[in-house]
Design a protein around this motif. Structure first.
Motif, PDB file in Angstrom:
ATOM      1  N   ARG A  53      51.948  33.301  28.963  1.00 57.04           N
ATOM      2  CA  ARG A  53      50.839  33.867  29.965  1.00 57.04           C
ATOM      3  C   ARG A  53      50.625  33.547  31.367  1.00 57.04           C
ATOM      4  NH1 ARG A  53      46.888  35.913  25.103  1.00 57.04           N
ATOM      5  NH2 ARG A  53      48.251  36.990  23.692  1.00 57.04           N
ATOM      6  N   GLY A  54      50.811  31.630  31.448  1.00 50.93           N
ATOM      7  CA  GLY A  54      49.962  31.312  32.145  1.00 50.93           C
ATOM      8  C   GLY A  54      48.643  30.824  31.946  1.00 50.93           C
ATOM      9  N   PHE A  55      47.853  29.978  33.011  1.00 49.19           N
ATOM     10  CA  PHE A  55      46.293  29.239  32.440  1.00 49.19           C
ATOM     11  C   PHE A  55      45.462  30.470  33.010  1.00 49.19           C
ATOM     12  CE2 PHE A  55      42.602  27.573  34.778  1.00 49.19           C
ATOM     13  CZ  PHE A  55      42.222  26.950  33.731  1.00 49.19           C
ATOM     14  N   LEU A  56      45.288  31.323  33.880  1.00 51.16           N
ATOM     15  CA  LEU A  56      44.582  32.090  34.218  1.00 51.16           C
ATOM     16  C   LEU A  56      44.525  33.736  33.358  1.00 51.16           C
ATOM     17  CD1 LEU A  56      45.203  32.577  37.847  1.00 51.16           C
ATOM     18  CD2 LEU A  56      43.225  31.485  36.670  1.00 51.16           C
ATOM     19  N   SER A  57      45.887  33.578  32.329  1.00 51.57           N
ATOM     20  CA  SER A  57      45.939  34.830  32.158  1.00 51.57           C
ATOM     21  C   SER A  57      45.617  34.827  30.181  1.00 51.57           C
ATOM     22  CB  SER A  57      47.031  35.902  32.061  1.00 51.57           C
ATOM     23  OG  SER A  57      47.222  35.610  33.212  1.00 51.57           O
ATOM     24  N   THR A  58      44.779  33.183  30.441  1.00 50.82           N
ATOM     25  CA  THR A  58      44.945  33.244  28.989  1.00 50.82           C
ATOM     26  C   THR A  58      43.412  32.292  28.567  1.00 50.82           C
ATOM     27  OG1 THR A  58      47.107  32.154  28.769  1.00 50.82           O
ATOM     28  CG2 THR A  58      45.344  31.038  26.692  1.00 50.82           C
ATOM     29  N   THR A  59      42.538  33.149  27.480  1.00 46.36           N
ATOM     30  CA  THR A  59      41.834  32.669  27.536  1.00 46.36           C
ATOM     31  C   THR A  59      40.942  31.781  26.249  1.00 46.36           C
ATOM     32  OG1 THR A  59      41.141  34.565  26.258  1.00 46.36           O
ATOM     33  CG2 THR A  59      40.490  35.050  28.194  1.00 46.36           C
ATOM     34  N   ILE A  60      40.046  31.159  25.874  1.00 51.16           N
ATOM     35  CA  ILE A  60      39.856  30.172  24.886  1.00 51.16           C
ATOM     36  C   ILE A  60      40.113  31.096  23.670  1.00 51.16           C
ATOM     37  CG2 ILE A  60      37.964  29.173  23.494  1.00 51.16           C
ATOM     38  CD1 ILE A  60      39.875  27.134  25.207  1.00 51.16           C
ATOM     39  N   GLN A  61      39.156  32.416  23.844  1.00 51.87           N
ATOM     40  CA  GLN A  61      39.540  33.593  22.646  1.00 51.87           C
ATOM     41  C   GLN A  61      40.369  34.018  22.644  1.00 51.87           C
ATOM     42  OE1 GLN A  61      36.572  34.512  21.296  1.00 51.87           O
ATOM     43  NE2 GLN A  61      38.089  35.288  19.771  1.00 51.87           N
ATOM     44  N   ASP A  62      41.749  33.858  23.020  1.00 57.40           N
ATOM     45  CA  ASP A  62      43.402  33.897  22.865  1.00 57.40           C
ATOM     46  C   ASP A  62      43.542  32.923  22.304  1.00 57.40           C
ATOM     47  OD1 ASP A  62      43.327  36.199  24.449  1.00 57.40           O
ATOM     48  OD2 ASP A  62      43.692  35.233  26.210  1.00 57.40           O
ATOM     49  N   ILE A  63      43.898  31.402  22.612  1.00 60.27           N
ATOM     50  CA  ILE A  63      43.382  30.262  21.766  1.00 60.27           C
ATOM     51  C   ILE A  63      43.063  30.088  20.396  1.00 60.27           C
ATOM     52  CG2 ILE A  63      43.795  28.498  21.666  1.00 60.27           C
ATOM     53  CD1 ILE A  63      43.888  28.261  24.620  1.00 60.27           C
ATOM     54  N   ALA A  64      41.752  30.786  20.241  1.00 63.14           N
ATOM     55  CA  ALA A  64      40.892  30.971  18.733  1.00 63.14           C
ATOM     56  C   ALA A  64      41.643  31.910  18.325  1.00 63.14           C
ATOM     57  CB  ALA A  64      39.373  30.879  19.134  1.00 63.14           C
ATOM     58  N   ASP A  65      42.068  33.241  18.659  1.00 65.11           N
ATOM     59  CA  ASP A  65      42.475  34.162  17.315  1.00 65.11           C
ATOM     60  C   ASP A  65      43.783  33.951  16.874  1.00 65.11           C
ATOM     61  OD1 ASP A  65      40.171  36.055  18.591  1.00 65.11           O
ATOM     62  OD2 ASP A  65      41.176  37.656  19.941  1.00 65.11           O
ATOM     63  N   ASP A  66      44.409  33.433  18.357  1.00 67.42           N
ATOM     64  CA  ASP A  66      46.352  33.114  17.304  1.00 67.42           C
ATOM     65  C   ASP A  66      45.854  31.470  16.462  1.00 67.42           C
ATOM     66  OD1 ASP A  66      48.807  32.725  18.419  1.00 67.42           O
ATOM     67  OD2 ASP A  66      48.748  30.454  18.780  1.00 67.42           O
ATOM     68  N   CYS A  67      44.819  31.055  16.537  1.00 64.40           N
ATOM     69  CA  CYS A  67      44.057  30.445  15.779  1.00 64.40           C
ATOM     70  C   CYS A  67      43.834  30.162  14.493  1.00 64.40           C
ATOM     71  CB  CYS A  67      44.305  28.921  16.047  1.00 64.40           C
ATOM     72  SG  CYS A  67      45.204  27.272  17.390  1.00 64.40           S
ATOM     73  N   GLY A  68      43.571  31.484  14.173  1.00 61.33           N
ATOM     74  CA  GLY A  68      41.971  32.325  13.792  1.00 61.33           C
ATOM     75  C   GLY A  68      41.439  31.783  12.719  1.00 61.33           C
ATOM     76  N   ILE A  69      40.921  31.236  14.043  1.00 60.64           N
ATOM     77  CA  ILE A  69      39.026  30.395  13.631  1.00 60.64           C
ATOM     78  C   ILE A  69      38.808  31.295  14.919  1.00 60.64           C
ATOM     79  CG2 ILE A  69      39.971  27.942  13.103  1.00 60.64           C
ATOM     80  CD1 ILE A  69      40.383  27.299  15.841  1.00 60.64           C
ATOM     81  N   ALA A  70      37.266  30.431  14.560  1.00 62.75           N
ATOM     82  CA  ALA A  70      36.228  30.668  15.712  1.00 62.75           C
ATOM     83  C   ALA A  70      36.222  30.625  16.594  1.00 62.75           C
ATOM     84  CB  ALA A  70      34.729  31.049  15.139  1.00 62.75           C
ATOM     85  N   LYS A  71      35.957  30.892  18.556  1.00 66.92           N
ATOM     86  CA  LYS A  71      36.074  30.331  19.770  1.00 66.92           C
ATOM     87  C   LYS A  71      35.065  29.339  19.253  1.00 66.92           C
ATOM     88  CE  LYS A  71      35.228  31.936  24.641  1.00 66.92           C
ATOM     89  NZ  LYS A  71      34.319  33.191  25.008  1.00 66.92           N
ATOM     90  N   GLY A  72      33.833  28.913  19.060  1.00 72.68           N
ATOM     91  CA  GLY A  72      33.746  27.654  18.763  1.00 72.68           C
ATOM     92  C   GLY A  72      33.858  26.704  18.311  1.00 72.68           C
TER      93      GLY A  72
END
Length: 295
Positions: free
Chosen positions: A19-38
């Motif tokens: 997706r690139g840097f701008l279109s990826t959020t920390i929330q996206d990464i957290a969801d992908d890992c199955g963990i909380a954003k924090g």
């Protein structure tokens, strides 16, 4: 659910790549890992810090592939040169959102990312220098840095067309074309009365990996790198015994480089062993660069 730092990096790499840097959020990464954003922020204070780690690891992986290529049997220097150009094009195409498009992003101005960018550029410059010397030999020394600059400019321009032009260029044919034109250029330089325009001093900022602005010279630089490595060892996902062995080895290097007559073969072997640890790879490359440099 417990997710390791490396698993977060792997997830971020996949999403940044797609997706690139701008279109990826920390929330996206957290969801992908199955963990909380924090939980992501426990490892990385910001998206910029996480992208920097991904950027660094992508370059480390690229140079791992480069090293494998140089060990292939039966290739002439010219054939190896062509294949490393093809590898560069193919790899940077695959990771274009990470390795190509960052120059247009705000992260380019991030104070933590800038030193990393300088270090990576220095590593690439050294590699391009070594490639040219491998193909053309020491005879090109009077024009070496001009050739490095021209070669890098050619690679950058053709990479742009390969990545963004709808009608794709053949990677193999493009690489052979670049080699043929460099052959003509080298021959012209060696037989003309031209004077070189650039020298090593022109590239010092990058060849020294951005350390030239630090005070205290080589010894202080090494001390800072060893302190960073001491911290990085704690992030290695292994048992306490393995981490203790790694720390003992790096302290051996630390002791050895402080001697007037250091055992360079042993240092090289130790660095090679430490480099197998992904968490240490970038620091080990920097250590090798500083230990065996003339600064």
């Amino acid at each position: 659910m417990i997710v390791t730092r490396e698993e977060v990096v792997q997830s971020a790499t996949r999403l940044f790549k797609e997706r690139g840097f701008l279109s990826t959020t920390i929330q996206d990464i957290a969801d992908d890992c199955g963990i909380a954003k924090g939980s992501v922020y426990k490892y990385f204070p910001s998206k910029e810090d996480l992208f920097s780690e991904v950027f660094n690891q992508c370059h480390n992986n690229y140079f791992d592939q480069v090293d494998e290529l140089t060990r292939l049997p039966g290739l002439s220097p010219e054939e190896q040169f062509v294949q490393q150009i093809v590898l560069r094009f193919r790899y940077f195409m695959e990771y274009k959102h990470i390795l190509v498009e960052f120059t247009e992003l705000p992260i380019q101005q991030d104070p933590k990312f800038q030193p990393l960018r300088h270090k990576v550029r220095g590593r690439l410059i050294r590699w391009h220098r070594d490639c040219l010397l491998h193909v053309y030999g020491e005879e090109i020394q009077p024009f070496l840095w001009d050739l490095v600059a021209i070669y890098r400019a050619i690679l950058k321009e053709y990479l742009f067309w390969i990545v963004y032009e709808e009608r794709s260029l053949s990677l193999e044919e493009t690489a052979k074309f670049i080699l043929e034109k460099l052959n003509v250029l080298v021959k012209h330089m060696m037989t003309s009365d031209l004077k070189s325009m650039l020298n090593q001093a022109s590239f010092e900022r990058y060849l020294n990996w951005g350390f030239e602005d630090r005070q205290g010279g080589k010894r202080q630089i090494l001390s800072e790198l060893f302190r960073e490595m001491d911290k990085a060892i704690n992030t290695i996902p292994a048992g306490a015994v393995h981490r203790s062995e790694i720390r003992e080895l790096y302290r051996f290097i630390q002791t050895e480089v402080s001697k007037e007559t250091a055992n360079h073969p042993l240092i090289q072997a130790s660095l090679h062993y430490l480099e197998r640890e992904k968490e240490l790879k970038s620091l080990v490359v920097q250590l090798r660069n500083i230990i065996f440099s003339g600064i």
